[in-house]
Design an enzyme around this catalytic site. Structure first.
Site, PDB file in Angstrom:
ATOM      1  N   THR A  33      27.498 -32.697 -14.583  1.00 53.25           N
ATOM      2  CA  THR A  33      28.545 -32.470 -13.585  1.00 53.25           C
ATOM      3  C   THR A  33      28.629 -33.639 -12.598  1.00 53.25           C
ATOM      4  OG1 THR A  33      28.197 -30.107 -13.762  1.00 53.25           O
ATOM      5  CG2 THR A  33      29.074 -30.905 -11.666  1.00 53.25           C
ATOM      6  N   ARG A  84      33.410 -19.004 -19.914  1.00 53.66           N
ATOM      7  CA  ARG A  84      32.390 -19.122 -18.862  1.00 53.66           C
ATOM      8  C   ARG A  84      32.890 -20.045 -17.734  1.00 53.66           C
ATOM      9  NH1 ARG A  84      29.093 -23.568 -16.616  1.00 53.66           N
ATOM     10  NH2 ARG A  84      27.134 -22.684 -15.914  1.00 53.66           N
ATOM     11  N   GLY A 139      31.427 -21.959 -14.285  1.00 50.36           N
ATOM     12  CA  GLY A 139      30.205 -22.305 -13.570  1.00 50.36           C
ATOM     13  C   GLY A 139      30.414 -22.305 -12.066  1.00 50.36           C
ATOM     14  N   ASP A 140      29.492 -22.942 -11.372  1.00 52.88           N
ATOM     15  CA  ASP A 140      29.540 -22.960  -9.911  1.00 52.88           C
ATOM     16  C   ASP A 140      30.548 -23.960  -9.352  1.00 52.88           C
ATOM     17  OD1 ASP A 140      27.710 -24.898 -11.100  1.00 52.88           O
ATOM     18  OD2 ASP A 140      27.252 -25.513  -9.051  1.00 52.88           O
ATOM     19  N   THR A 172      25.020 -29.795  -8.534  1.00 54.49           N
ATOM     20  CA  THR A 172      24.975 -30.033  -9.975  1.00 54.49           C
ATOM     21  C   THR A 172      23.715 -29.395 -10.533  1.00 54.49           C
ATOM     22  OG1 THR A 172      24.577 -31.713 -11.663  1.00 54.49           O
ATOM     23  CG2 THR A 172      24.010 -32.329  -9.422  1.00 54.49           C
ATOM     24  N   GLY A 173      23.809 -28.841 -11.706  1.00 55.67           N
ATOM     25  CA  GLY A 173      22.629 -28.215 -12.294  1.00 55.67           C
ATOM     26  C   GLY A 173      22.977 -26.859 -12.871  1.00 55.67           C
ATOM     27  N   GLY A 183      24.404 -23.779 -13.114  1.00 57.16           N
ATOM     28  CA  GLY A 183      25.479 -23.208 -12.317  1.00 57.16           C
ATOM     29  C   GLY A 183      25.282 -21.755 -11.953  1.00 57.16           C
TER      30      GLY A 183
HETATM   31  N1  GLY Z   1      26.754 -26.971 -12.553  1.00 51.74           N
HETATM   32  C1  GLY Z   1      27.781 -26.963 -13.499  1.00 51.74           C
HETATM   33  C2  GLY Z   1      27.838 -25.775 -14.326  1.00 51.74           C
HETATM   34  O1  GLY Z   1      26.819 -25.067 -14.456  1.00 51.74           O
HETATM   35  O2  GLY Z   1      28.876 -25.508 -14.866  1.00 51.74           O
END
Ligand code: GLY
Length: 291
Positions: A163, A191, A193-194, A213-214, A216
Site C-alpha cells: 500500500t 474485500r 481494507g483499511d 499500511t499493513g 488492513g
Molecule cells: N493495508 C491495506 C490493506 O490491507 O488493504
C-alpha cells in the site's frame, strides 16, 4: 507560517535486499513530486494526491499499476484522500481498473458522498471524465507470480512493496492524508481494507494527518488512524502515540504494519512493527528516504 512537508510510504513489509534501494528511492521521488506542488503554492491535499499518483504509476508498489489481485486474479482498488482543514473525504473501494484511483477519490472529495464502491464507483468515475483501463495494463508478471505464491499458501497476504500513502502540510499548516492500494494479495473478491475507510487507514484533521499500511483488518478493527489523530489532538506526544498505536494493532488486533504521521509544526514521523516500511520525505529544509 508552517514549513511545508510531504512524507510518503511505499508499504510495510520485508523488501528483499536487492530491491530496498529502489523502493526507498521511489518514495523520495514521490515526496519530491508532492513537494513541487507545495513549492508552487499548492494545497496539502494537492500535494498528497500528487505524491500518491507517482507511487501508483510505479509498478514496484501495490497500488495502481502493480497492484495486488483478488484470489480470482482481478484488480480491485481502494483509495482515499482526506482534507484536514475541512474534514472532507473522497474514497473509492473495490474500484474496477483505473490508472490512478487516488485521482478518482480526489474528484469525489468535495461531493456529499464520502465513499463509493464497486462497479457504481467505476461508472461515477467514467461520468466524471476518468477513463477505465484494461485490467492487463495494471497487472505485472511479478504480481501474477506473487498471486500464485499466495494461492499455493492458501491465504491472502501482504507483500513487500505494499500500500502507498502520503501526508502533507502546506505553508498554512493545513494537513492532508491520501492512501491507495490493491489490498492483500489473493484477497476475497469484494474485500475492502483499511485504506479507503476514513479513520482506519486514512485520516486528517487540523492536528494530525495519518496514512497506514499493513494488515488492513487490524487497522479497521482498531480504528487506527482516527484514534491516533484524536490522541495527538488531545495532547499526546505524536511519536510515542504513533508507536503505541502500532503496538496495540499488533498485540491486541493481531496485525503488523506501519504508518506515517504529520502535525502542523512537527517533523515527519514514521514507525512500523513490520520488518520495514519504505518511506521518503521532502521539505525546503531537507529530504530523505529509508526503508
Ligand atoms: N493495508 C491495506 C490493506 O490491507 O488493504
Amino acid at each position: 507560517m508552517s514549513v511545508p512537508l510531504v512524507l510518503v510510504h511505499g508499504g510495510a513489509g520485508d523488501v528483499p535486499e536487492d530491491r530496498r534501494e529502489r523502493h526507498a528511492r521511489g518514495c523520495l521521488e514521490a515526496a519530491r513530486a508532492g513537494g513541487a506542488v507545495l513549492a508552487a503554492g499548492g494545497s496539502a491535499v494537492e500535494a498528497a494526491v500528487a505524491a500518491v499518483r507517482v507511487l501508483e504509476d510505479d509498478p514496484v508498489y501495490n497500488a495502481g499499476r502493480g497492484c495486488a489481485l483478488t484470489r480470482d486474479g482481478h484488480v480491485s482498488l481502494d483509495a482515499a484522500v482526506m482534507d484536514g482543514a475541512t474534514l472532507d473525504v473522497g474514497a473509492v473501494a473495490v474500484l474496477p481498473p483505473f490508472r490512478n484511483p487516488i485521482a478518482v477519490a480526489h474528484a469525489l472529495l468535495r461531493e456529499p458522498e464520502v465513499l463509493l464502491a464497486g462497479p457504481e464507483a467505476g461508472r461515477w468515475a467514467e461520468a466524471h471524465g476518468f477513463e477505465p483501463v484494461a485490467e492487463d495494463e495494471l497487472i505485472t508478471d511479478a504480481v501474477r507470480a506473487r498471486l500464485a505464491e499466495a494461492l499455493r499458501e492458501g491465504r491472502a497476504r501482504n507483500f513487500a512493496g505494499g500500500t502507498v500513502g502520503a501526508v502533507a502540510r502546506d505553508v498554512e499548516g493545513r494537513l492532508a492524508a491520501a492512501t491507495s492500494t490493491g489490498g492483500t494479495m489473493g484477497k476475497a473478491p469484494g474485500r475492502i481494507g483499511d485504506s479507503p475507510v476514513v479513520g482506519a487507514g486514512t485520516y486528517a484533521c487540523a492536528e494530525a494527518a495519518v496514512s497506514a499500511t499493513g494488515d488492513g483488518e487490524s487497522f479497521l478493527r482498531s480504528v487506527f488512524a482516527a484514534r491516533l489523530a484524536d490522541a495527538v489532538a488531545a495532547g499526546a506526544d505524536p511519536a510515542a502515540e504513533l508507536r503505541r498505536r502500532l503496538e496495540e494493532a499488533r498485540d491486541r488486533y493481531a496485525g503488523l504494519g506501519g504508518a506515517i504521521l504529520l502535525t502542523p509544526e512537527g517533523p515527519p514521523l514514521r514507525a512500523w512493527t513490520s520488518r520495514g516500511m519504505s518511506h521518503g520525505w521532502w521539505s525546503p529544509e531537507d529530504e530523505g528516504c529509508g526503508i
